[in-house]
Scaffold this motif. Structure first.
Motif, short mmCIF file in Angstrom:
data_model
loop_
_atom_site.label_atom_id
_atom_site.label_comp_id
_atom_site.label_asym_id
_atom_site.label_seq_id
_atom_site.Cartn_x
_atom_site.Cartn_y
_atom_site.Cartn_z
N MET A 32 24.29 -42.95 22.32
CA MET A 32 23.32 -41.98 21.83
C MET A 32 23.29 -42.16 20.32
O MET A 32 24.33 -42.16 19.67
CB MET A 32 23.73 -40.55 22.16
CG MET A 32 23.54 -40.17 23.61
SD MET A 32 23.80 -38.39 23.84
CE MET A 32 23.65 -38.28 25.62
N TYR A 34 21.71 -40.58 16.94
CA TYR A 34 21.04 -39.40 16.38
C TYR A 34 20.71 -39.65 14.92
O TYR A 34 21.59 -40.00 14.12
CB TYR A 34 21.96 -38.19 16.52
CG TYR A 34 21.39 -36.92 15.93
CD1 TYR A 34 20.27 -36.31 16.49
CD2 TYR A 34 21.98 -36.31 14.82
CE1 TYR A 34 19.74 -35.14 15.96
CE2 TYR A 34 21.48 -35.14 14.29
CZ TYR A 34 20.35 -34.57 14.85
OH TYR A 34 19.84 -33.41 14.33
N LEU A 56 16.43 -38.66 18.59
CA LEU A 56 17.58 -39.09 19.38
C LEU A 56 17.16 -40.23 20.30
O LEU A 56 16.13 -40.14 20.97
CB LEU A 56 18.12 -37.93 20.22
CG LEU A 56 19.28 -38.26 21.17
CD1 LEU A 56 20.54 -38.56 20.36
CD2 LEU A 56 19.54 -37.10 22.14
N CYS A 76 24.21 -41.09 13.39
CA CYS A 76 25.43 -40.82 14.13
C CYS A 76 25.32 -41.55 15.47
O CYS A 76 24.33 -41.38 16.19
CB CYS A 76 25.61 -39.32 14.36
SG CYS A 76 27.06 -38.91 15.38
N MET A 122 23.69 -31.74 18.87
CA MET A 122 24.11 -32.91 18.10
C MET A 122 24.81 -32.48 16.81
O MET A 122 25.84 -33.06 16.43
CB MET A 122 22.90 -33.79 17.78
CG MET A 122 22.34 -34.53 18.96
SD MET A 122 23.53 -35.65 19.73
CE MET A 122 24.14 -36.55 18.33
N GLU A 123 24.27 -31.49 16.14
CA GLU A 123 24.90 -30.99 14.92
C GLU A 123 26.28 -30.40 15.22
O GLU A 123 27.21 -30.54 14.43
CB GLU A 123 24.00 -29.94 14.25
CG GLU A 123 22.65 -30.48 13.78
CD GLU A 123 22.77 -31.51 12.67
OE1 GLU A 123 23.81 -31.54 11.99
OE2 GLU A 123 21.81 -32.30 12.49
N LEU A 144 27.95 -33.15 24.91
CA LEU A 144 27.29 -34.38 25.36
C LEU A 144 26.74 -34.23 26.77
O LEU A 144 25.64 -34.70 27.07
CB LEU A 144 28.27 -35.55 25.31
CG LEU A 144 28.43 -36.25 23.96
CD1 LEU A 144 29.55 -37.29 24.04
CD2 LEU A 144 27.14 -36.91 23.54
N ILE A 147 23.54 -32.36 26.55
CA ILE A 147 22.46 -33.21 26.05
C ILE A 147 21.92 -34.09 27.16
O ILE A 147 20.70 -34.25 27.33
CB ILE A 147 22.94 -34.06 24.86
CG1 ILE A 147 23.21 -33.17 23.65
CG2 ILE A 147 21.90 -35.13 24.50
CD1 ILE A 147 23.88 -33.88 22.50
#
Length: 278
Positions: A32, A34, A56, A76, A122-123, A144, A147
């Motif tokens: 992933m 980001y 993303l 990231c 994500m943050e 995760l 997400i």
């Protein structure tokens, strides 16, 4: 093509660079990616996606990809094997959601109903990864999994509008033929994509935010910079490959863009530590 392997079940890294530091490569794991800041293009399996802060991307094993940064970018990168979610995969519903990651769409839709929630998750992952806490691994793993669940809900949606589809095709064509300058003239592009020659430059600027000629030149120079460092090619080889009249012409164009000669640029890149080790 380079293949990058992952020796751990989960690894989180960051790239904070002016230029993507790796050649086109593929992985044997999931990723992933980001976008924390910056904008540019992300080429995945031959398809080009524009990116900006908050986007993303989800890559599955054997995907190949490469970035072209239009400005300094921070990304990231979360890398994991399927086995990382072995306990979650005991649930048949989650297993179906995980399988949906292999949909042909690699970018979470800008119009995704769940995008704001995904950005917040994500943050959260980034904050937790940057600090030591007793529950760090649990929080990251569950974030995760959420997400994955949210993106799978939108896996069947088209990631771009019809208008976006055309500019993606234009960008894909440019990237495919970047070394064939005769195929990238405004007249040729206008004819290929059925756009008026007089309107093409305006169309491209409206769709990408960059002038067409500038985009083509900068994209070629960034590929040249990558190969200069990663493949140790000479300027003579690169000038011939990318259609420059001679080495001095390429040297001048390179210096005008990067404010460094090719040799100085290569030395600088070799000295810099690479944040993302793949």
């Amino acid at each position: 093509m380079y293949i990058r392997n992952l020796t751990q079940q989960l690894e989180i890294d960051y790239v904070v660079k002016d230029i993507w530091p790796f050649l086109l490569h593929k992985h044997t794991h999931f990723e992933m990616l980001y976008i924390m800041r910056g904008r540019g293009q992300h080429m995945i399996n031959g398809t080009t996606y524009n990116y900006e802060k908050g986007d993303l991307f989800i890559l599955v094993p054997q995907d190949n990809h490469f970035f072209v940064f239009q400005e300094r970018s921070a990304i990231c990168i979360m890398k994991f094997h399927e086995g990382y979610f072995s306990d979650f995969l005991q649930d048949a519903k989650f297993k179906d959601l995980f399988t949906a990651l292999s949909s042909p769409y690699r970018k979470v839709s800008a119009g995704c109903k769940n995008k704001q929630d995904i950005m917040q998750l994500m943050e959260l992952i980034i904050r937790e990864h940057r600090k030591e806490s007793a529950h760090q691994q649990i929080i990251i793993k569950h974030a995760l999994s959420l997400i994955i669940t949210l993106t799978a809900k939108d896996a069947g949606e088209q990631l771009s509008t019809a208008k976006d589809d055309k500019i993606q095709s234009v960008l894909n064509y440019i990237h495919q033929h970047i070394a064939d300058k005769h195929l990238l003239s405004v007249q040729k592009m206008a004819d290929t994509f059925h756009i008026s020659k007089s309107y093409f430059n305006q169309y491209f600027k409206n769709a990408t935010g960059s002038a067409y000629k500038k985009y083509v030149q900068e994209y070629a120079l960034k590929l040249i910079a990558s190969q200069l460092v990663g493949r140790n090619k000479t300027l003579t080889q690169l000038a011939e490959e990318f259609g420059y009249s001679d080495e001095s012409h390429l040297n001048r164009a390179f210096k005008a863009h990067f404010n460094l000669s090719p040799s100085a640029f290569k030395k600088q890149q070799m000295r810099r530590s690479i944040v993302y080790t793949g």
